[in-house]
Design a protein around this motif. Structure first.
Motif, PDB file in Angstrom:
ATOM      1  N   GLU A 195     -55.286 -37.553 -62.762  1.00 19.90           N
ATOM      2  CA  GLU A 195     -54.920 -38.113 -61.762  1.00 19.90           C
ATOM      3  C   GLU A 195     -53.812 -38.814 -61.854  1.00 19.90           C
ATOM      4  OE1 GLU A 195     -58.481 -39.912 -60.672  1.00 19.90           O
ATOM      5  OE2 GLU A 195     -59.756 -38.362 -59.972  1.00 19.90           O
ATOM      6  N   ALA A 196     -53.701 -39.652 -62.888  1.00 19.66           N
ATOM      7  CA  ALA A 196     -52.464 -40.530 -63.103  1.00 19.66           C
ATOM      8  C   ALA A 196     -51.322 -39.724 -63.263  1.00 19.66           C
ATOM      9  CB  ALA A 196     -52.795 -41.509 -64.312  1.00 19.66           C
ATOM     10  N   LYS A 212     -59.412 -39.241 -65.145  1.00 14.96           N
ATOM     11  CA  LYS A 212     -58.549 -40.467 -64.929  1.00 14.96           C
ATOM     12  C   LYS A 212     -56.860 -40.126 -65.269  1.00 14.96           C
ATOM     13  CE  LYS A 212     -61.658 -44.421 -65.315  1.00 14.96           C
ATOM     14  NZ  LYS A 212     -61.925 -45.776 -65.791  1.00 14.96           N
ATOM     15  N   ASP A 213     -56.805 -39.616 -66.454  1.00 12.23           N
ATOM     16  CA  ASP A 213     -55.613 -39.234 -67.176  1.00 12.23           C
ATOM     17  C   ASP A 213     -54.912 -38.256 -66.114  1.00 12.23           C
ATOM     18  OD1 ASP A 213     -55.824 -41.213 -69.045  1.00 12.23           O
ATOM     19  OD2 ASP A 213     -56.324 -40.098 -70.446  1.00 12.23           O
TER      20      ASP A 213
END
Length: 314
Positions: A301-302, A298-299
């Motif tokens: 992608e963010a 997730k990190d």
């Protein structure tokens, strides 16, 4: 040898505690910065708490950690005694440097700490607060030079987000990247850059000595013991936290990964580690196992979305 003596020897052998593992931890940056401090804090904690036998720290600086990462992936495969420190900065550097080696090629073990970004100017600077810096930035973005860690890392992203939040084109930010915290600090103290950005712990002693002026901190809320407004309190709608992780070599068996994870979990709950976190002002953001692997995805992608937003990645 009679069977009673043999039985006694076998029993004693099984009763002996297993020898603590030795580890080599790579800090993929120069001495003095956050990754180096993290690796040496791990070294101290693991040795003091007898979690490991000998712990060696090696520094391989350059390109936001991607030079060290490439060396680690190519040379440490299958070796459970080798670890590498990484984090938010490395995620950004992999993207901005178009690194052929990524964090998908290591074995993630745990997120360890989080640290907010501190924005400082030399004590002799005519900039007294965030409003003063923003005024200069709006008047002439190129005239404000920002000193910090690697291109595309947390410090660079923070500068871009500040510019964007106050209506300045983030692609016009004059950011000067340094490969280690020590080099960046020397440039900031020497007035070679207008402002400096890094984790609070890297500036703390100079702030307390009156050599640097702290004009803002990137937390959502004011932090006890830190005498500065948050960026938001100073009128700049930005909050960001740098996090650091530990990973093991590629190609480990499930048993090897479990053994390394168990050692890191012991360290993360130890008295020695807890004291270091308090002394350095690092937040305990420990997360391991599948939960950390999912969070890392997730990190990544963010971070990719933020870097595109501020013009660092196309």
């Amino acid at each position: 040898m009679n069977k009673f003596v043999l039985a006694s020897i076998v029993t004693a052998a099984f009763a002996m505690p297993a020898a603590a593992a030795d580890y080599k931890i790579m800090a993929p940056a120069s001495p003095g910065g956050g990754w180096d401090q993290t690796a040496r804090a791990m070294q101290t904690s693991m040795q003091d708490e007898k979690i490991a036998g000998n712990v060696q720290v090696v520094n391989v600086p350059g390109a936001g950690g991607t030079i060290g990462l490439a060396q680690f992936v190519n040379q440490a495969k299958g070796d459970p005694t080798q670890l590498i420190v990484g984090g938010y900065v490395m995620v950004g550097a992999i993207l901005t440097n178009k690194s052929p080696v990524t964090l998908d090629q290591v074995t993630p073990i745990a997120r360890l700490t989080g640290e907010y970004e501190a924005l400082v100017v030399p004590a002799k600077s005519d900039i007294k607060d965030m409003a003063g810096l923003v005024e200069k930035l709006k008047a002439d973005p190129g005239s404000v030079s920002w000193g910090g860690g690697s291109a595309g890392g947390t410090d660079h992203i923070t500068a871009g987000l500040i510019a964007k939040a106050v209506g300045v084109d983030p692609t016009k930010v004059n950011y000067i990247a340094f490969s280690g915290g020590g080099e960046a600090l020397a440039a900031i103290l020497g007035g070679q850059v207008t402002a400096g950005i890094s984790g609070y712990g890297e500036f703390e002693s100079q702030i307390k000595a009156g050599e640097l002026r702290l004009i803002g901190i990137s937390s959502d809320e004011k932090i006890d013991g830190i005498d500065a407004p948050t960026f938001k309190e100073a009128g700049v709608d930005v909050s960001i936290q740098n996090w650091r992780m530990i990973a093991a070599a590629p190609g480990l068996s499930d048993e090897q990964k479990a053994a390394v994870t168990a050692d890191i979990e012991k360290m993360a709950t130890s008295a020695a580690w807890t004291k270091i976190l308090a002394d350095k002002g690092w937040a305990n953001t420990f997360l391991a196992g599948d939960a950390f692997t999912a969070q890392l995805k997730k990190d990544t992608e963010a971070t990719s979305a933020i870097l595109k937003d501020i013009g660092l990645v196309k």
